[in-house]
Design a protein around this motif. Structure first.
Motif, PDB file in Angstrom:
ATOM      1  N   ARG A 414      40.670  59.731 -16.369  1.00 53.38           N
ATOM      2  CA  ARG A 414      41.084  59.611 -17.768  1.00 53.38           C
ATOM      3  C   ARG A 414      40.573  58.297 -18.331  1.00 53.38           C
ATOM      4  N   VAL A 415      40.087  58.377 -19.552  1.00 55.19           N
ATOM      5  CA  VAL A 415      39.623  57.201 -20.275  1.00 55.19           C
ATOM      6  C   VAL A 415      40.664  56.872 -21.340  1.00 55.19           C
ATOM      7  N   TYR A 416      41.137  55.637 -21.317  1.00 53.96           N
ATOM      8  CA  TYR A 416      42.116  55.177 -22.291  1.00 53.96           C
ATOM      9  C   TYR A 416      41.477  54.109 -23.177  1.00 53.96           C
ATOM     10  N   VAL A 417      41.710  54.214 -24.465  1.00 50.61           N
ATOM     11  CA  VAL A 417      41.214  53.241 -25.431  1.00 50.61           C
ATOM     12  C   VAL A 417      42.422  52.673 -26.170  1.00 50.61           C
ATOM     13  N   SER A 418      42.618  51.360 -26.078  1.00 52.75           N
ATOM     14  CA  SER A 418      43.759  50.721 -26.714  1.00 52.75           C
ATOM     15  C   SER A 418      43.282  49.760 -27.792  1.00 52.75           C
ATOM     16  N   VAL A 419      43.750  49.988 -29.013  1.00 55.00           N
ATOM     17  CA  VAL A 419      43.496  49.041 -30.094  1.00 55.00           C
ATOM     18  C   VAL A 419      44.653  48.039 -30.075  1.00 55.00           C
ATOM     19  N   ASN A 420      44.345  46.793 -29.751  1.00 54.92           N
ATOM     20  CA  ASN A 420      45.353  45.737 -29.665  1.00 54.92           C
ATOM     21  C   ASN A 420      45.213  44.779 -30.836  1.00 54.92           C
ATOM     22  N   GLU A 421      46.297  44.091 -31.138  1.00 58.53           N
ATOM     23  CA  GLU A 421      46.176  42.906 -31.984  1.00 58.53           C
ATOM     24  C   GLU A 421      46.250  41.689 -31.067  1.00 58.53           C
ATOM     25  N   LYS A 422      45.327  40.758 -31.262  1.00 54.22           N
ATOM     26  CA  LYS A 422      45.217  39.628 -30.343  1.00 54.22           C
ATOM     27  C   LYS A 422      46.476  38.773 -30.341  1.00 54.22           C
ATOM     28  N   HIS A 438      47.694  40.316 -27.161  1.00 47.77           N
ATOM     29  CA  HIS A 438      47.095  41.568 -26.661  1.00 47.77           C
ATOM     30  C   HIS A 438      48.049  42.754 -26.835  1.00 47.77           C
ATOM     31  N   VAL A 439      48.726  42.842 -27.956  1.00 49.60           N
ATOM     32  CA  VAL A 439      49.759  43.860 -28.152  1.00 49.60           C
ATOM     33  C   VAL A 439      49.138  45.180 -28.600  1.00 49.60           C
ATOM     34  N   MET A 440      49.422  46.239 -27.851  1.00 47.68           N
ATOM     35  CA  MET A 440      48.903  47.560 -28.171  1.00 47.68           C
ATOM     36  C   MET A 440      49.467  48.054 -29.500  1.00 47.68           C
ATOM     37  N   MET A 441      48.563  48.477 -30.392  1.00 48.85           N
ATOM     38  CA  MET A 441      48.951  49.047 -31.677  1.00 48.85           C
ATOM     39  C   MET A 441      48.687  50.553 -31.742  1.00 48.85           C
ATOM     40  N   LYS A 442      47.674  51.013 -30.992  1.00 46.64           N
ATOM     41  CA  LYS A 442      47.334  52.429 -31.032  1.00 46.64           C
ATOM     42  C   LYS A 442      46.516  52.773 -29.791  1.00 46.64           C
ATOM     43  N   LEU A 443      46.858  53.911 -29.142  1.00 49.06           N
ATOM     44  CA  LEU A 443      46.082  54.426 -28.020  1.00 49.06           C
ATOM     45  C   LEU A 443      45.249  55.612 -28.486  1.00 49.06           C
ATOM     46  N   LEU A 444      43.984  55.648 -28.075  1.00 48.98           N
ATOM     47  CA  LEU A 444      43.070  56.704 -28.491  1.00 48.98           C
ATOM     48  C   LEU A 444      42.497  57.419 -27.266  1.00 48.98           C
ATOM     49  N   GLN A 466      39.840  55.411 -36.448  1.00 50.95           N
ATOM     50  CA  GLN A 466      41.288  55.416 -36.589  1.00 50.95           C
ATOM     51  C   GLN A 466      41.712  54.553 -37.758  1.00 50.95           C
ATOM     52  N   ASN A 467      42.480  55.168 -38.678  1.00 50.60           N
ATOM     53  CA  ASN A 467      43.095  54.407 -39.765  1.00 50.60           C
ATOM     54  C   ASN A 467      44.335  53.715 -39.211  1.00 50.60           C
ATOM     55  N   MET A 468      44.363  52.401 -39.278  1.00 51.07           N
ATOM     56  CA  MET A 468      45.429  51.606 -38.669  1.00 51.07           C
ATOM     57  C   MET A 468      46.532  51.247 -39.669  1.00 51.07           C
ATOM     58  N   ALA A 469      46.490  51.831 -40.867  1.00 48.76           N
ATOM     59  CA  ALA A 469      47.442  51.435 -41.911  1.00 48.76           C
ATOM     60  C   ALA A 469      48.880  51.750 -41.534  1.00 48.76           C
ATOM     61  N   SER A 470      49.091  52.796 -40.723  1.00 44.22           N
ATOM     62  CA  SER A 470      50.457  53.202 -40.392  1.00 44.22           C
ATOM     63  C   SER A 470      50.980  52.539 -39.122  1.00 44.22           C
ATOM     64  N   THR A 471      50.216  51.626 -38.524  1.00 41.72           N
ATOM     65  CA  THR A 471      50.640  50.955 -37.301  1.00 41.72           C
ATOM     66  C   THR A 471      51.308  49.621 -37.647  1.00 41.72           C
ATOM     67  N   HIS A 472      51.626  48.842 -36.619  1.00 43.36           N
ATOM     68  CA  HIS A 472      52.286  47.553 -36.811  1.00 43.36           C
ATOM     69  C   HIS A 472      51.288  46.401 -37.003  1.00 43.36           C
ATOM     70  N   VAL A 473      50.018  46.713 -37.248  1.00 41.97           N
ATOM     71  CA  VAL A 473      49.004  45.659 -37.365  1.00 41.97           C
ATOM     72  C   VAL A 473      49.389  44.662 -38.450  1.00 41.97           C
ATOM     73  N   GLU A 474      49.291  43.373 -38.101  1.00 43.60           N
ATOM     74  CA  GLU A 474      49.589  42.315 -39.061  1.00 43.60           C
ATOM     75  C   GLU A 474      48.324  41.841 -39.782  1.00 43.60           C
ATOM     76  N   GLU A 475      47.219  41.726 -39.027  1.00 45.37           N
ATOM     77  CA  GLU A 475      45.953  41.269 -39.614  1.00 45.37           C
ATOM     78  C   GLU A 475      44.822  42.124 -39.059  1.00 45.37           C
ATOM     79  N   MET A 476      44.143  42.851 -39.916  1.00 44.19           N
ATOM     80  CA  MET A 476      43.094  43.761 -39.470  1.00 44.19           C
ATOM     81  C   MET A 476      41.932  43.026 -38.815  1.00 44.19           C
ATOM     82  N   ASP A 478      42.145  40.713 -36.754  1.00 41.19           N
ATOM     83  CA  ASP A 478      42.594  40.120 -35.490  1.00 41.19           C
ATOM     84  C   ASP A 478      42.685  41.179 -34.391  1.00 41.19           C
ATOM     85  N   LEU A 479      41.975  42.298 -34.544  1.00 41.23           N
ATOM     86  CA  LEU A 479      42.047  43.386 -33.570  1.00 41.23           C
ATOM     87  C   LEU A 479      41.054  43.189 -32.434  1.00 41.23           C
ATOM     88  N   GLU A 480      41.364  43.835 -31.305  1.00 37.74           N
ATOM     89  CA  GLU A 480      40.464  43.927 -30.166  1.00 37.74           C
ATOM     90  C   GLU A 480      40.611  45.327 -29.586  1.00 37.74           C
TER      91      GLU A 480
END
Length: 670
Positions: A414-422, A438-444, A466-476, A478-480
């Motif tokens: 399985r391949v996991y992709v995690s969009v984190n905020e730094k 490194h907080v996970m905001m969305k798994l793809l 992925q549209n991140m508008a509905s996640t807990h992202v504070e600063e777009m 600042d993602l990784e």
């Protein structure tokens, strides 16, 4: 506390194939529910569940028990007929995780009156966490009766004791006089090196002491390797043996057969359990491993700040050598406000029932930080898959492309992709922490990952938007993006990485081929069609022979006696950005195998002059700007000329002859 109500199986599973004929019980808990005929007793049945893990040392699944109150619990077997016996051997594997409090007593007992009275045949109080194997001969007053139930019991005398137990491979049997069982082939199914040790684990199920063992191993139809081992193996004892002659194989996939031909100079009483086989793949090359940290925490957990601070210091001391994903949990109450159900899925996957809890490459460290020695051991273990890729952000949408290159066949991973905020700050709770990393905001594509089978030498390309508008992202900005490859059942992580933050994806060289004659080996490749690199890094048999080299070919001298050549070529794009390595050998050449979520590829992307189409042959293309205005209509396009278009994001609607439409996007950047 984790609670999962056990369901009773409708099927009775009694697996005796790998044991002698005098086996009364053998259970491996391979299904998702408690096998028919087995039951539990104690304070609360919710303390038991079937877990997709193998911590006890068997194979997934296994029975798990969680203890946090005083009492005695019993796992009770079906009734067995022990008429005429004087004693019985009982064995099982378990992993004991003591989290806090007093020690846990584990024992074996029997009953011949349906559990009205239990008679202990063996018990032990465990003082340290770890993996254990129990092999006990019991002679209770119930042995010899017709209707006997056997239980494994757990007694806790401290209401502050928090423990977890994983249980597998429960067996009840009588001994032959002379009987060696081959428990396992001690060879990993994936081998990073051509030369490796071949070993086996034996179990003396007989009563006689074993002093010599004659065994062999064989790969495919090759000549078998034979050896006589001088040993001293008492009854009910395990022994690990290794052959003096190691394997030496050309990279490929093999069937390894291993067997015992004689014990103490003769055939033992039960030859049926003397051999095993398994598939072993030898990799053509390796990649640098970047260990993956998965960290479960919460801003309302009073003990969490210490581990967070320790791991932050650790990461500062090991820059660029790891991948990190942090999951904020919903407890202790009121819980972290940045908890997500996807983080909850990962919690359930690992069986996490408290915070903080740390994993490195799927291995649990509970509330302890990783030591530098353990980290170095993981970092220095070659990986058999390489991961590279890129991401860029447009408004609230993140665009991700990742390439996977396997150097051995990896099936059903399985391949996991995690969009984190730094770094985040707005989820501050009551534990004193003011920032989280490194907080996970969305798994793809989602929390279950994407199931694939990776083939040796073939690139798998995955693309996500992925549209991140509905996640807990504070600063777009600042993602990784973290990516990892994991075997779901065993939880083994094959490799991981953070992707490059760039709109110019690091495409790999294409069509790498080798031409060999009597004195030279010539590697040739094509420039990546998606982007133009500054040069190429080149390896021959895992030795770096050129860095950022020009040209698209390289010639090597043939070395006398060398029977295998592997060439790897990596595209270099500057600023530390590189592609996965294309790979070819003198025995077989592999080609690019792209798979994307959209099955459409536009390259280069971003583009300044021309965008080429790959993945379909449309009859029409309509190009819309970010305002929804139609700016271009093209008939039967193979490419899109964008030099006249302003910089920005464009939507491309591609129509096929059957009127099917596919939608993708590209960016113009002059």
């Amino acid at each position: 506390m984790k609670k999962t109500i056990l369901l009773l199986s409708l099927l009775f599973s009694l697996a005796t194939a790998s044991r002698s004929e005098n086996v009364f019980l053998f259970e491996q808990f391979n299904d998702d529910f408690l096998p028919f005929g087995w039951n539990i007793s104690g304070v609360d049945s919710d303390y038991w569940w079937i877990a997709e893990s193998s911590l006890a040392g068997g194979t997934p699944n296994e029975l798990t028990f969680y203890c946090n109150v005083m009492g005695t619990w019993r796992l009770i077997s079906p009734t067995v007929n022990l008429t005429g016996l004087e004693n019985l051997n009982v064995s099982f594997k378990h992993y004991y995780a003591q989290q806090m409090g007093a020690n846990l007593t584990i024992g074996i007992a029997t009953s011949s009156d349906n559990g009205a009275h239990w008679h202990t045949g063996w018990s032990h109080t465990y003082t340290a966490s770890g993996r254990y194997e129990v092999n006990a001969q019991i002679a209770t007053e119930d042995i010899g009766n017709e209707n006997v139930t056997i239980c494994i019991f757990f007694s806790n005398s401290d209401d502050m004791n928090f423990s977890e137990l994983n249980l597998d491979n429960i067996a009840a049997y009588v001994q032959n006089d002379l009987d060696i069982e081959m428990q396992s082939i001690n060879v990993d199914e994936l081998q990073a090196n051509r030369n490796f040790e071949v070993g086996m684990r034996l179990f003396n199920t007989g009563a006689d002491i074993v002093t010599s063992v004659e065994g062999y191993y064989q790969f495919n139809e090759q000549e078998p390797v034979n050896q006589t081992f001088s040993v001293n193996i008492p009854g009910n004892t395990f022994e690990d043996l290794s052959f003096e002659i190691p394997a030496n194989l050309i990279p490929d996939t093999y069937t390894l057969t291993m067997g015992i031909t004689k014990v103490n100079g003769m055939e033992d009483n039960d030859p049926s359990n003397n051999s095993k086989s398994k598939t072993v793949s030898v990799a053509c090359a390796t990649a640098q491993r970047l260990p993956l940290f998965e960290h479960f925490t919460s801003s309302t957990c009073g003990t969490c700040p210490q581990l967070s601070a320790q791991m932050q210091t650790f990461c500062n001391n090991n820059p660029g050598k790891y991948t990190y994903v942090k999951y904020q949990m919903s407890w202790p109450a009121p819980g972290d406000p940045y908890y997500t159900s996807e983080g909850g899925t990962r919690k359930s996957y690992y069986g996490v029932n408290s915070v903080p809890w740390l994993f490195m490459d799927g291995v649990s460290y509970e509330f302890n930080p990783v030591t530098q020695n353990d980290f170095n051991a993981h970092y220095n273990t070659p990986a058999l898959v390489e991961i590279k890729g890129s991401y860029f952000i447009d408004g609230n949408t993140i665009h991700i492309t990742t390439d996977l290159m396997a150097f051995a066949d990896l099936n059903n991973i399985r391949v996991y992709v995690s969009v984190n905020e730094k770094t985040i700050h707005n989820n501050v709770g009551n534990n004193g922490e003011t920032s989280f990393h490194h907080v996970m905001m969305k798994l793809l594509p989602d929390a279950q990952g994407k199931t694939l089978s990776l083939k040796t030498g073939q690139i798998e390309r995955l693309s996500f938007e992925q549209n991140m508008a509905s996640t807990h992202v504070e600063e777009m900005d600042d993602l990784e993006v973290a990516v990892w490859v994991q075997k779901y059942n065993s939880k083994q992580v094959y490799n991981s990485c953070f992707l490059f933050a760039t709109a110019n994806h690091p495409y790999a060289p294409e069509n790498l081929t080798l031409e060999k004659n009597a004195t030279t080996l010539t590697a040739s490749w094509d420039t990546p069609s998606g982007n133009t690199p500054t040069g190429y890094n080149i390896w021959l048999n895992e030795t770096l022979v050129a860095e950022n080299a020009n040209g698209t070919s390289r010639t090597f001298d043939i070395v006398q006696g060398e029977d295998f050549y592997c060439v790897q070529v990596q595209a270099v794009y500057g600023d530390g950005i590189t592609s996965v390595k294309a790979v070819a050998t003198d025995s077989e050449t592999w080609s690019l195998n792209e798979t994307t979520e959209n099955t459409i590829s536009l390259y280069p992307n971003p583009a300044s002059e021309i965008v080429s189409l790959q993945g379909m042959n449309p009859v029409e293309a309509q190009i819309y700007n970010c305002l929804g205005q139609l700016v271009l209509t093209l008939d039967h396009p193979k490419e899109i000329h964008v030099a006249q278009l302003p910089n920005g994001l464009y939507v491309c609607i591609l129509k096929e002859e059957n009127q099917t439409q596919k939608v993708t996007k590209f960016i113009v950047n002059h």
